[in-house]
Write a protein that holds these residues in place. Structure first.
Motif, PDB file in Angstrom:
ATOM      1  N   ALA A 294       0.823  -1.207   0.000  1.00 53.59           N
ATOM      2  CA  ALA A 294       0.000   0.000   0.000  1.00 53.59           C
ATOM      3  C   ALA A 294       0.855   1.255   0.000  1.00 53.59           C
ATOM      4  CB  ALA A 294      -0.927   0.004   1.215  1.00 53.59           C
ATOM      5  N   VAL A 295       2.043   1.179   0.615  1.00 54.78           N
ATOM      6  CA  VAL A 295       2.926   2.338   0.723  1.00 54.78           C
ATOM      7  C   VAL A 295       4.372   1.892   0.526  1.00 54.78           C
ATOM      8  CG1 VAL A 295       3.632   4.323   2.123  1.00 54.78           C
ATOM      9  CG2 VAL A 295       1.393   3.294   2.494  1.00 54.78           C
ATOM     10  N   SER A 296       5.124   2.688  -0.209  1.00 53.23           N
ATOM     11  CA  SER A 296       6.582   2.539  -0.262  1.00 53.23           C
ATOM     12  C   SER A 296       7.185   3.665   0.568  1.00 53.23           C
ATOM     13  CB  SER A 296       7.101   2.615  -1.698  1.00 53.23           C
ATOM     14  OG  SER A 296       6.670   1.509  -2.460  1.00 53.23           O
TER      15      SER A 296
ATOM     16  N   GLN B  83       0.622  -2.288   8.337  1.00 48.44           N
ATOM     17  CA  GLN B  83       1.843  -3.062   8.107  1.00 48.44           C
ATOM     18  C   GLN B  83       2.074  -3.402   6.632  1.00 48.44           C
ATOM     19  OE1 GLN B  83       4.346  -4.534  10.492  1.00 48.44           O
ATOM     20  NE2 GLN B  83       3.613  -2.597  11.376  1.00 48.44           N
ATOM     21  N   ASP B  84       1.222  -2.899   5.748  1.00 50.24           N
ATOM     22  CA  ASP B  84       1.336  -3.197   4.324  1.00 50.24           C
ATOM     23  C   ASP B  84       2.242  -2.165   3.656  1.00 50.24           C
ATOM     24  OD1 ASP B  84       1.023  -4.167   1.791  1.00 50.24           O
ATOM     25  OD2 ASP B  84      -1.068  -3.515   1.550  1.00 50.24           O
ATOM     26  N   PHE B  85       3.556  -2.323   3.802  1.00 54.78           N
ATOM     27  CA  PHE B  85       4.511  -1.363   3.262  1.00 54.78           C
ATOM     28  C   PHE B  85       5.811  -2.052   2.898  1.00 54.78           C
ATOM     29  CE2 PHE B  85       4.854  -1.166   7.953  1.00 54.78           C
ATOM     30  CZ  PHE B  85       6.151  -1.640   8.112  1.00 54.78           C
ATOM     31  N   GLU B  86       6.633  -1.336   2.160  1.00 57.13           N
ATOM     32  CA  GLU B  86       8.028  -1.695   1.963  1.00 57.13           C
ATOM     33  C   GLU B  86       8.860  -0.496   2.384  1.00 57.13           C
ATOM     34  OE1 GLU B  86       9.022  -2.340  -2.157  1.00 57.13           O
ATOM     35  OE2 GLU B  86       8.252  -0.391  -2.802  1.00 57.13           O
TER      36      GLU B  86
ATOM     37  N   SER C 274       4.912   0.470  -4.806  1.00 57.36           N
ATOM     38  CA  SER C 274       3.601   1.068  -4.543  1.00 57.36           C
ATOM     39  C   SER C 274       3.372   2.295  -5.415  1.00 57.36           C
ATOM     40  CB  SER C 274       3.504   1.459  -3.070  1.00 57.36           C
ATOM     41  OG  SER C 274       2.287   2.128  -2.794  1.00 57.36           O
ATOM     42  N   ASP C 275       2.091   2.662  -5.536  1.00 60.76           N
ATOM     43  CA  ASP C 275       1.749   3.904  -6.239  1.00 60.76           C
ATOM     44  C   ASP C 275       1.600   5.066  -5.257  1.00 60.76           C
ATOM     45  OD1 ASP C 275      -0.590   3.218  -4.973  1.00 60.76           O
ATOM     46  OD2 ASP C 275      -1.875   3.404  -6.747  1.00 60.76           O
ATOM     47  N   PHE C 276       2.030   4.847  -4.000  1.00 59.37           N
ATOM     48  CA  PHE C 276       1.971   5.898  -2.977  1.00 59.37           C
ATOM     49  C   PHE C 276       3.277   5.870  -2.189  1.00 59.37           C
ATOM     50  CE2 PHE C 276       0.344   7.676   1.153  1.00 59.37           C
ATOM     51  CZ  PHE C 276      -0.002   8.932   0.661  1.00 59.37           C
ATOM     52  N   ILE C 277       3.943   7.016  -2.155  1.00 59.51           N
ATOM     53  CA  ILE C 277       5.279   7.086  -1.559  1.00 59.51           C
ATOM     54  C   ILE C 277       5.241   7.971  -0.324  1.00 59.51           C
ATOM     55  CG2 ILE C 277       7.729   7.467  -2.022  1.00 59.51           C
ATOM     56  CD1 ILE C 277       6.384   5.612  -4.064  1.00 59.51           C
ATOM     57  N   ALA C 278       5.768   7.468   0.782  1.00 61.43           N
ATOM     58  CA  ALA C 278       5.935   8.267   1.998  1.00 61.43           C
ATOM     59  C   ALA C 278       7.425   8.434   2.241  1.00 61.43           C
ATOM     60  CB  ALA C 278       5.270   7.579   3.192  1.00 61.43           C
ATOM     61  N   PHE C 279       7.808   9.598   2.715  1.00 62.64           N
ATOM     62  CA  PHE C 279       9.228   9.907   2.925  1.00 62.64           C
ATOM     63  C   PHE C 279       9.525  10.040   4.421  1.00 62.64           C
ATOM     64  CE2 PHE C 279       8.121  11.443  -1.286  1.00 62.64           C
ATOM     65  CZ  PHE C 279       9.127  10.884  -2.059  1.00 62.64           C
ATOM     66  N   LEU C 280      10.710   9.573   4.793  1.00 63.34           N
ATOM     67  CA  LEU C 280      11.168   9.687   6.174  1.00 63.34           C
ATOM     68  C   LEU C 280      12.671   9.919   6.153  1.00 63.34           C
ATOM     69  CD1 LEU C 280      10.732   9.434   9.250  1.00 63.34           C
ATOM     70  CD2 LEU C 280      11.045   6.959   8.998  1.00 63.34           C
TER      71      LEU C 280
ATOM     72  N   GLU D  95      -1.316   5.114   8.652  1.00 65.25           N
ATOM     73  CA  GLU D  95      -2.776   4.969   8.665  1.00 65.25           C
ATOM     74  C   GLU D  95      -3.447   6.302   8.356  1.00 65.25           C
ATOM     75  OE1 GLU D  95      -6.341   3.877  11.867  1.00 65.25           O
ATOM     76  OE2 GLU D  95      -4.257   3.384  12.330  1.00 65.25           O
ATOM     77  N   THR D  96      -2.904   7.377   8.912  1.00 66.36           N
ATOM     78  CA  THR D  96      -3.466   8.714   8.673  1.00 66.36           C
ATOM     79  C   THR D  96      -3.272   9.142   7.226  1.00 66.36           C
ATOM     80  OG1 THR D  96      -3.013   9.324  10.974  1.00 66.36           O
ATOM     81  CG2 THR D  96      -3.410  11.115   9.418  1.00 66.36           C
ATOM     82  N   LEU D  97      -2.071   8.936   6.685  1.00 66.48           N
ATOM     83  CA  LEU D  97      -1.821   9.319   5.296  1.00 66.48           C
ATOM     84  C   LEU D  97      -2.745   8.573   4.339  1.00 66.48           C
ATOM     85  CD1 LEU D  97       2.088   9.544   5.016  1.00 66.48           C
ATOM     86  CD2 LEU D  97       0.453  11.416   5.259  1.00 66.48           C
ATOM     87  N   LEU D  98      -2.921   7.277   4.555  1.00 70.55           N
ATOM     88  CA  LEU D  98      -3.776   6.495   3.667  1.00 70.55           C
ATOM     89  C   LEU D  98      -5.237   6.924   3.801  1.00 70.55           C
ATOM     90  CD1 LEU D  98      -2.143   2.982   4.047  1.00 70.55           C
ATOM     91  CD2 LEU D  98      -2.148   4.416   2.009  1.00 70.55           C
TER      92      LEU D  98
END
Length: 319
Positions: free
Chosen positions: A6-8, A33-36, A83-89, A101-104
Motif C-alpha cells: 500500500a505504501v513505499s 503493516q502493508d509497506f516496503e 507502490s503507487d503511494f510514496i511516503a518519505f522519512l 494509517e493517517t496518510l492512507l
C-alpha cells in the motif's frame, strides 16, 4: 504474482548511524503493516549500513548509491518503489504509530489532492519538543484540504515537511521528482510545484518527530545560496500565467519569505553583499518589517551578528 504494498517508504541514508535504527523501528511499529521500506545509502562511512542490514525483515530493501546527494537518493528510492503511494522519512526522524494509517485515510478521502501531510513536532537541541505554529489551518480535530497552502506556508510553519508527507507516484513522476539543481530548498520546491497545481491535504493526527538536535544534518550546512530554487519556479509560473488570481498574492508573499530566509543563510555564511542582493528582489506588502530587520543585519559586521546569535537574541530560522 508480486504483491504490491500500500505504501513505499523511502529513507535516504548518509552517516546517520546513531539514528537509523530509531527511524526504521518507527516504521515497523506502524498500525498499517502493508509497506516496503527502501533505504538508499549514499556511501556512508559510519555503521549505518550495517545497522540497516541487521534488521531481519524482508520488507526492507537496501540500495547502495554513489553519493549524489539527498534528492538523488530520494528519486532513486521512488524509481525502485512498487507502490503507487510514496511516503518519505529522513533517517534521523521518526513517526508515531498511526502516521501511515493517517496518510492512507487522507488519500482515500481526498483523491484530488497532490500531497498528503500530517502535523509534526520539532525536537530542539535543548531537547525541548514543540509543535510549530501552523497558520490558516483549522484547529484540531479538523483534517482536510488546506484552504491556501501558500498563505499557510508564508505566514506560519510549513504545513508540509519531508518526513511527514506522502505523495502519489503519478504526481511525483509528473513533477519529475526532487530537483537536483540545489542542495537547499529542494524539498519545499517540490511541495510548491505540487501546490501550484493541486490542493494539499492535512491532518493533525499521525504525528512525526522532526529531530533538529541530530548531528550531520544537511540544513546545518553553512554555505552561501544565490537563490531559493522555488523562487525561480514561482516567478516563471506567474510570468507564464500558470498561477490563478486567487493564489497570486499568497504566492508572492511566500516568495518574499523564501528570499528573506535565503538572505539569513547568506548572513550566517558571512556573505552580506549576497544577502543584500537577495533582499533587493524582495517585494512584499506584509513582510516589510522582516525584510528591513534582515537588511539591518546584512549591514552589520559579522562579529556583531555572531555575538547576537550566541546570546540567543536572534533566531532567523523559525519553522
Amino acid at each position: 504474482m508480486e504483491l504490491i504494498p500500500a505504501v513505499s517508504v523511502v529513507i535516504p541514508l548518509y552517516n546517520k548511524g546513531p539514528y537509523i535504527a530509531r527511524a526504521i523501528q518507527s516504521v515497523l511499529s506502524q498500525t498499517i503493516q502493508d509497506f516496503e521500506i527502501i533505504i538508499v545509502d549514499g556511501q556512508s562511512t559510519d555503521d549505518g549500513p550495517r545497522i540497516v542490514k541487521s534488521f531481519q525483515d524482508k520488507r526492507i530493501i537496501f540500495i547502495n548509491q554513489i553519493g549524489k546527494g539527498v534528492s538523488s537518493a530520494r528519486n532513486e528510492g521512488i524509481e525502485h518503489s512498487k507502490s503507487d503511494f510514496i511516503a518519505f522519512l529522513d533517517a534521523d526522524d521518526e513517526w508515531m504509530p498511526d502516521h501511515l494509517e493517517t496518510l492512507l485515510r487522507l488519500r482515500y478521502a481526498y483523491p484530488e489532492a497532490g500531497a498528503y501531510t500530517t502535523a509534526y513536532l520539532v525536537k530542539y537541541p535543548n531537547l525541548r519538543t514543540k509543535m510549530p505554529n501552523f497558520f490558516m489551518i483549522p484547529e484540531k480535530p479538523w483534517e482536510g484540504l488546506i484552504p491556501s497552502y501558500f498563505k499557510s506556508a508564508a505566514f506560519g510553519a510549513s504545513p508540509v515537511w519531508t518526513s511527514a508527507v506522502g505523495i502519489p507516484k503519478s504526481i511525483l513522476k509528473e513533477m519529475r521528482g526532487f530537483s537536483m539543481e540545489a542542495w537547499w530548498g529542494e524539498d519545499t520546491d517540490l511541495w510548491g510545484r505540487i501546490a501550484l497545481k493541486y490542493p494539499i491535504s492535512f491532518s493533525w493526527e499521525g504525528l512525526v518527530i522532526y529531530h533538529t538536535e541530530a548531528t550531520n544534518r544537511l540544513c546545518n550546512r553553512i554555505e552561501p545560496v544565490d537563490e531559493n530554487i522555488f523562487c525561480h519556479t514561482a516567478r516563471l509560473a506567474i510570468e507564464t500565467g500558470a498561477v490563478s488570481p486567487e493564489i497570486r498574492d499568497d504566492l508572492s508573499e511566500y516568495i518574499a519569505k523564501k528570499i528573506i530566509e535565503t538572505a539569513w543563510f547568506n548572513i550566517q555564511a558571512n556573505r552580506r553583499e549576497l544577502a543584500k542582493k537577495n533582499l533587493k528582489k524582495c517585494i512584499t506588502k506584509k513582510m516589510v518589517f522582516k525584510k528591513y530587520w534582515t537588511m539591518i543585519w546584512a549591514n552589520m559586521p559579522f562579529k556583531m551578528y555572531y555575538l547576537w546569535r550566541r546570546l540567543n537574541y536572534l533566531n532567523p530560522y523559525r519553522i
